[in-house]
Design an enzyme around this catalytic site. Sequence first.
Site, PDB file in Angstrom:
ATOM      1  N   THR A 100     -71.730 -74.910  -3.052  1.00 59.09           N
ATOM      2  CA  THR A 100     -72.276 -74.998  -4.493  1.00 59.09           C
ATOM      3  C   THR A 100     -71.187 -74.121  -5.253  1.00 59.09           C
ATOM      4  O   THR A 100     -70.234 -73.259  -5.023  1.00 59.09           O
ATOM      5  CB  THR A 100     -73.615 -74.039  -4.646  1.00 59.09           C
ATOM      6  OG1 THR A 100     -73.326 -72.883  -3.996  1.00 59.09           O
ATOM      7  CG2 THR A 100     -74.694 -74.734  -3.827  1.00 59.09           C
ATOM      8  N   CYS A 101     -70.999 -74.936  -6.502  1.00 59.83           N
ATOM      9  CA  CYS A 101     -70.236 -74.251  -7.701  1.00 59.83           C
ATOM     10  C   CYS A 101     -68.783 -74.038  -7.238  1.00 59.83           C
ATOM     11  O   CYS A 101     -68.149 -74.872  -6.644  1.00 59.83           O
ATOM     12  CB  CYS A 101     -70.780 -72.826  -8.203  1.00 59.83           C
ATOM     13  SG  CYS A 101     -70.329 -72.302  -9.604  1.00 59.83           S
ATOM     14  N   THR A 102     -68.329 -72.818  -7.227  1.00 63.59           N
ATOM     15  CA  THR A 102     -67.041 -72.354  -7.023  1.00 63.59           C
ATOM     16  C   THR A 102     -66.674 -72.297  -5.369  1.00 63.59           C
ATOM     17  O   THR A 102     -65.572 -71.969  -5.067  1.00 63.59           O
ATOM     18  CB  THR A 102     -66.441 -71.349  -7.687  1.00 63.59           C
ATOM     19  OG1 THR A 102     -67.259 -70.107  -7.306  1.00 63.59           O
ATOM     20  CG2 THR A 102     -66.275 -71.590  -9.202  1.00 63.59           C
TER      21      THR A 102
END
Length: 317
Positions: A100-102
């Site tokens: 998820t995300c970074t």
Amino acid sequence: MPAIGVVLFPGFQIMNLAPLTVFEFANLERGDAFYDVTFLSEAGGLIRTSIGLVIETEPFSGRRFDTVLVVGSIQVAPSAPGLIDRLRETAATARRVAATCTGAFLLAEAGLLDGRKAATHWAHARALRRLHPSVMVDDDRIFVSDGNVWTSAGMTAGIDLALALVEDDLGAGMSKGIARKLVVYHRRTGGQSQFSALLDLQPRSDRIQKVLAYARGNLRNALSVEELAEAARLSPRQFSRIFREETGQSPAKAVENLRLDAARTMLEDGRHSLDTVAQETGFADRERMRRAFLRAFGQPPQVIKRNARHHEAVPIT
């Protein structure tokens, strides 16, 4: 029982744990512990989030996981070599890997995104592309799946990713039921844009915000400067000046962007004809909508509709 190993590290952002609620509700819907979630870290023990919450974790132990899920952080920094080594070893035996995300940066450091398409938070997409040129970064998608590797954009996009994983495991009916329980849209397609016309405008005053809300709710109208100025209770000249000062756009350009935003959402939903989309969003006819899409996205609405349909139709393995 699919075991999910959630990889944590000091300073991760707690919003990345929100997708785990999707797996929790899948267990509740089934009435059994279908998903078994374990928090992992390099050495085990307590891991502190960026806001200070502390979570108990287990060390990597060679256990095999069905899914390995890597979380992200607000500030991206090189990861501990030991963590990357453990991640690489654990991912090698997993059926699928997700971030998820970074968290995509950790997958990239481990070499798990080499030659693959991947998504991350739009604000960090350029850095991911620069640091890991072998990764095909898509900085506009909500989530991307390439083989057995799944990555999502920032923040709430992780929920869309988790819903897609549950759909992959248990079917669309289960995913839809969970989305309803969580009061979220079921479900944004992976091809949906991270960006929103309303978010881009961000006016300062309540007056202009109310005008934009009025425009968004009345896209079938002509939405001339005179109509919008009346909604703002200003003269057309005064309204145009204040609107441009606060948003950086002319009223006409802002209205077109709102129409494009709404039309793209309807096309990605896949249930509406091009003629219906054009009428409902105020473009009036397909040709006018086509020209606007070419200016904004470089492709006609038919392509966006077809891509969304293809994403839903093709099973992901």
